[in-house]
Scaffold this motif. Structure first.
Motif, PDB file in Angstrom:
ATOM      1  N   LEU A 290      48.179  33.173  47.310  1.00 14.39           N
ATOM      2  CA  LEU A 290      47.079  33.975  47.825  1.00 14.39           C
ATOM      3  C   LEU A 290      46.606  34.948  46.749  1.00 14.39           C
ATOM      4  CD1 LEU A 290      48.658  34.831  51.300  1.00 14.39           C
ATOM      5  CD2 LEU A 290      47.247  32.859  50.698  1.00 14.39           C
ATOM      6  N   ILE A 291      45.308  34.980  46.486  1.00 17.79           N
ATOM      7  CA  ILE A 291      44.728  35.850  45.465  1.00 17.79           C
ATOM      8  C   ILE A 291      43.925  36.946  46.156  1.00 17.79           C
ATOM      9  CG2 ILE A 291      43.334  35.979  43.372  1.00 17.79           C
ATOM     10  CD1 ILE A 291      45.785  34.122  43.159  1.00 17.79           C
ATOM     11  N   TYR A 292      44.273  38.191  45.892  1.00 18.18           N
ATOM     12  CA  TYR A 292      43.571  39.339  46.455  1.00 18.18           C
ATOM     13  C   TYR A 292      42.808  40.068  45.355  1.00 18.18           C
ATOM     14  CZ  TYR A 292      46.098  38.956  50.874  1.00 18.18           C
ATOM     15  OH  TYR A 292      46.586  38.528  52.081  1.00 18.18           O
ATOM     16  N   LYS A 293      41.574  40.435  45.653  1.00 16.58           N
ATOM     17  CA  LYS A 293      40.789  41.285  44.760  1.00 16.58           C
ATOM     18  C   LYS A 293      40.493  42.587  45.479  1.00 16.58           C
ATOM     19  CE  LYS A 293      36.335  40.639  44.004  1.00 16.58           C
ATOM     20  NZ  LYS A 293      35.068  40.039  43.522  1.00 16.58           N
ATOM     21  N   ASN A 294      40.947  43.682  44.902  1.00  9.99           N
ATOM     22  CA  ASN A 294      40.747  45.002  45.508  1.00  9.99           C
ATOM     23  C   ASN A 294      41.247  45.013  46.951  1.00  9.99           C
ATOM     24  OD1 ASN A 294      39.461  45.704  43.082  1.00  9.99           O
ATOM     25  ND2 ASN A 294      37.458  45.053  43.873  1.00  9.99           N
ATOM     26  N   TYR A 327      43.274  42.538  40.592  1.00  6.74           N
ATOM     27  CA  TYR A 327      43.772  41.347  41.267  1.00  6.74           C
ATOM     28  C   TYR A 327      45.280  41.456  41.497  1.00  6.74           C
ATOM     29  CZ  TYR A 327      39.294  39.110  40.174  1.00  6.74           C
ATOM     30  OH  TYR A 327      37.962  38.805  40.097  1.00  6.74           O
ATOM     31  N   THR A 328      45.721  41.002  42.662  1.00  7.51           N
ATOM     32  CA  THR A 328      47.153  40.878  42.950  1.00  7.51           C
ATOM     33  C   THR A 328      47.407  39.491  43.509  1.00  7.51           C
ATOM     34  OG1 THR A 328      46.730  41.966  45.074  1.00  7.51           O
ATOM     35  CG2 THR A 328      47.664  43.320  43.319  1.00  7.51           C
ATOM     36  N   ILE A 329      48.643  39.011  43.340  1.00 13.16           N
ATOM     37  CA  ILE A 329      49.001  37.644  43.721  1.00 13.16           C
ATOM     38  C   ILE A 329      50.139  37.695  44.736  1.00 13.16           C
ATOM     39  CG2 ILE A 329      49.781  35.397  42.876  1.00 13.16           C
ATOM     40  CD1 ILE A 329      48.745  36.277  40.085  1.00 13.16           C
ATOM     41  N   TYR A 330      50.003  36.924  45.820  1.00 16.29           N
ATOM     42  CA  TYR A 330      51.032  36.823  46.857  1.00 16.29           C
ATOM     43  C   TYR A 330      51.407  35.353  47.042  1.00 16.29           C
ATOM     44  CZ  TYR A 330      50.207  41.664  48.373  1.00 16.29           C
ATOM     45  OH  TYR A 330      50.108  43.034  48.436  1.00 16.29           O
TER      46      TYR A 330
END
Length: 751
Positions: A290-294, A327-330
């Protein structure tokens, strides 16, 4: 004298006005023509001269070539004064400039009330956009069973049948009192209190919802079922990738503390960037990246088995729009899934480029359920609007982000009596008829539930509305319009199994296929004992016998049965008529007044001095020559004090069915210890409050007549019953028509 002040660079500057400028302020609580809408103050645009002072304030906005000019794209805080007293706080915005004879002549500006429009704040966001992570918990049979049998958790698991039929003490494969028919713990959907959802909205959007209504049991006991699929599939909370090592200390775009990946301008290379991620695992469990932006999910790579290979999620150039993005990665999978992660970060093209990597240690997904992953598909604004309609609320803004929620009847009941007979221009009065609708409908979303369908098939032809709804048609009305209150929720029919204390909902259609309900609200009735015991299977094998369960239903008993049905229906739990529905509690007084044959809509013109203008409130009960009215709308020229008031004749009863206004607090809730409390009684329009002797052995107070607002002492004994108990301070109260009313002020003592 009226004065306008606008804040420029933190300094309040006075705006100059034309001598003949009229500033009109319109205020309305709920327009009779659209009873379900709550409104706030606003003003029409008004014109100010292009004087030296105003040109300085608005920084010669008409000259577009000037740098650092007045920003017409935003609102500027300010306020309106009437004779040096603040009349309204709010904000100003610039509309346009007009020329005369080739010279700048005037500015057109508008003043907005301080309340922000909640719809503008919430936009199109849904329940799933809220952060429910604080409610996540270990997902095991033991943890779920604890939340079924206890009433202390903010996440519970209602015993609703999602993929089968529950029978009780009947024998056979579906009998939940047997091992064969035991309830499967991992087929139950969670539920959370509506008060928690409201708090999550407050937290995310920096809002503050207040009001005594939020402390009423009919709100605090309200829960929402978190069900967004026909059958339950475990959704384990994704784990954030924890990067601990970088290929170079120059890789400053990755912060090892926050695990955020961003951008920075590097003069030595061009602005092209590429970011990719790869996951390595020996597990055969499927997983998602899962890629999160802000902090917003923007991309996902799903149902991967084995090593993922590199998956790119950014491939472009740095711009002023994305330079601040993070960006953060889950990784999401089932419990026990172990993995390592590598991120690839490339910058520039050709010889002058950078190539970095970063890695994580071995991480393992733990079995924590993602409660928010089951949120119904519901917009937040639809939830708020649904509550406003359901309980006939008005919203009073006390500052930019604070909103007081008040049932309309209590709002009017809190208003003072205000005789304005001397202010009325007697030769300018207009009488109108109120809106007499041909049809009145109060409806939930249509339910596909098998019991709802059967009920409607049997009775729709005779009553003309579905289970839980309410409808009325005026056959001989000259009107043609329809007044309709439609809720975004479903009202599925509950069932109490024969000769038992077990109540459930079966989410089956008439053909016995599973179905997904619309968002469902329900009341928490605490724990209910059952005999014989209910059996629930365990993760480790075997079964657990439970002697009680947390019972949810669409009604509860607070001395009388309060129900979420619009009208009178037979309670599926109490098996008796439940007449205190939403209409009776929240609309009957209001609509009954509008449709009263004596009701009139009266339009009068008045003059008020500055003190009166500031003092008058929308919930005042207006008196003109011994007749009572409520304010529907008022428009005031604050430069002259001339006010046009649209008033509705007031034939309401003194009974407020929503909550008690015979005391300062609508109810008193105490712990189980022996104690004394103080209760402030409100005489209001009654000559006296006559308290009767206590009907409850554990409650004691002095029974006498009080001819003023009075604080009394109430002695409460220790609760040794092990159960919550409810008693009442009882007495008599007289409304303004002389009608004697029995009053009950609830005292709730916890177990």
């Amino acid at each position: 004298m009226v004065a306008l002040y606008i804040y420029i660079d933190g300094i309040a500057k006075r705006i100059e006005l034309f001598d003949d400028e009229k500033i009109s302020v319109t205020s309305s609580v709920q327009d009779i023509a659209d009873v379900s809408k709550a409104k706030t103050d606003f003003t029409q645009s008004f014109t100010i001269p292009a004087s030296t002072t105003n040109n300085e304030i608005f920084k010669h906005w008409y000259e577009s070539s000037l740098d650092g000019g007045f920003d017409h794209r935003v609102k500027y805080n300010g306020y309106i004064e009437v004779d040096t007293r603040t009349f309204r706080d709010g904000a100003f915005a610039l509309n346009d400039v007009k020329y005369k004879y080739n010279m700048v002549d005037s500015y057109s500006i508008v003043f907005y009330g301080k309340a922000k429009n909640i719809k503008d704040i919430l936009k199109e966001d849904k329940l799933a956009n809220l952060d429910f992570s604080s409610l996540n918990h270990t997902f095991t049979s033991t943890e779920v069973i604890n939340r079924i049998t206890s009433n202390t958790y903010d996440v519970s698991y209602p015993l609703f049948a999602n993929d089968r039929i529950y029978n009780y003490n009947t024998g056979g494969a579906n009998d939940i009192t047997t091992n064969t028919g035991s309830i499967h713990w991992n087929t139950l959907f969670p539920a959370i209190p509506l008060s928690v959802i409201m708090q999550k909205i407050s937290d995310k959007y920096d809002l503050n919802f207040t009001g005594a209504f939020l402390d009423y049991p009919q709100f605090t006991k309200l829960w929402m079922l978190f069900k967004n699929a026909e059958t339950f599939l475990p959704k384990i909370s994704p784990i954030k990738v924890n990067f601990t090592a970088k290929s170079s200390t120059d890789f400053t775009e990755l912060d090892l503390t926050t695990d955020e990946i961003g951008f920075m301008i590097r003069p030595e290379i061009n602005d092209f960037r590429y970011i990719g991620v790869s996951v390595a695992t020996s597990s055969s469990f499927p997983y998602d990246i899962l890629i999160y932006k802000n902090e917003v999910l923007i991309n996902s790579f799903v149902n991967i088995v084995g090593n993922s290979g590199t998956r790119g999620f950014f491939n472009g150039t740095i711009t002023t729009q994305n330079i601040e993005d993070k960006y953060t990665i889950y990784v999401s999978s089932r419990a026990g899934f172990s993995f390592t992660t590598q991120v690839v970060y490339d910058g520039g093209i050709g010889f002058d480029s950078i190539n970095y990597t970063a890695t994580s240690p071995l991480q393992t997904v733990v079995g924590t359920i993602d409660v928010g992953g089951y949120a119904p598909d519901l917009k937040l604004i639809d939830l708020i609007t649904g509550l406003i309609k359901m309980f006939n609320l008005v919203i009073i803004s006390t500052d930019e982000t604070t909103y007081e929620l008040i049932p309309l009847e209590l709002y009017y009941n809190d208003g003072k009596y205000n005789d304005i007979s001397a202010n009325v221009i007697s030769d300018d009065i207009e009488l109108k008829k109120t809106s007499m609708y041909k049809n009145i409908n109060f409806k939930y979303q249509k339910s596909e539930n098998i019991l709802n369908t059967k009920f409607n098939d049997l009775f729709m032809s005779t009553r003309n509305f579905a289970y839980g709804d309410l409808a009325y048609e005026q056959i001989d009305s000259l009107e043609s319009s329809t007044f309709s209150v439609d809720l975004p929720f479903e009202n599925a029919m509950y069932e109490r199994k024969s000769n038992s204390d077990f109540q459930t909902i079966t989410f089956k259609k008439i053909d016995l296929a599973n179905y997904l309900p619309k968002p469902l609200l329900m009341y928490d009735n605490g724990t209910q004992t059952v005999t014989p015991n209910i059996r629930i299977n365990l993760t480790t094998g075997g079964h657990q016998h439970i002697v009680q369960y947390r019972r949810f239903s669409n009604d509860y008993n607070n001395g009388t049965i309060l129900t979420l049905n619009w009208g009178e229906e037979i309670s599926t739990w109490f098996l008796s008529s439940a007449s205190n529905g939403l209409y009776k509690r929240h609309y009957e007084n209001y609509l009954g007044n509008i449709f009263n044959i004596k009701s009139r809509l009266v339009v009068v013109k008045c003059y008020f001095n500055p003190v009166q203008l500031i003092d008058i409130k929308l919930n005042d009960r207006i008196i003109i020559r011994d007749k009572k009215y409520t304010i529907n709308k008022m428009t005031t020229d604050i430069t002259s004090g001339e006010t046009t008031m649209e008033l509705l004749t007031d034939y309401r009863s003194g009974i407020v069915p929503i909550g008690n206004r015979f005391s300062f607090e609508p109810f008193y809730e105490v712990d189980n210890t022996e104690q004394s409390i103080e209760a402030l009684l409100l005489r209001n329009v009654s000559p006296v409050i006559s308290l009767q002797a206590s009907l409850y052995g554990w409650i004691d107070y002095i029974a006498t007549d009080y001819d003023n607002d009075t604080t009394i002492r109430v002695d409460i004994s220790q609760n040794l019953t092990g159960l919550e108990r409810i008693g009442y301070i009882t007495g008599k109260w007289q409304d303004e028509t002389g009608t004697i009313i029995d009053i009950e002020i609830p005292i709730i003592q916890n177990a």
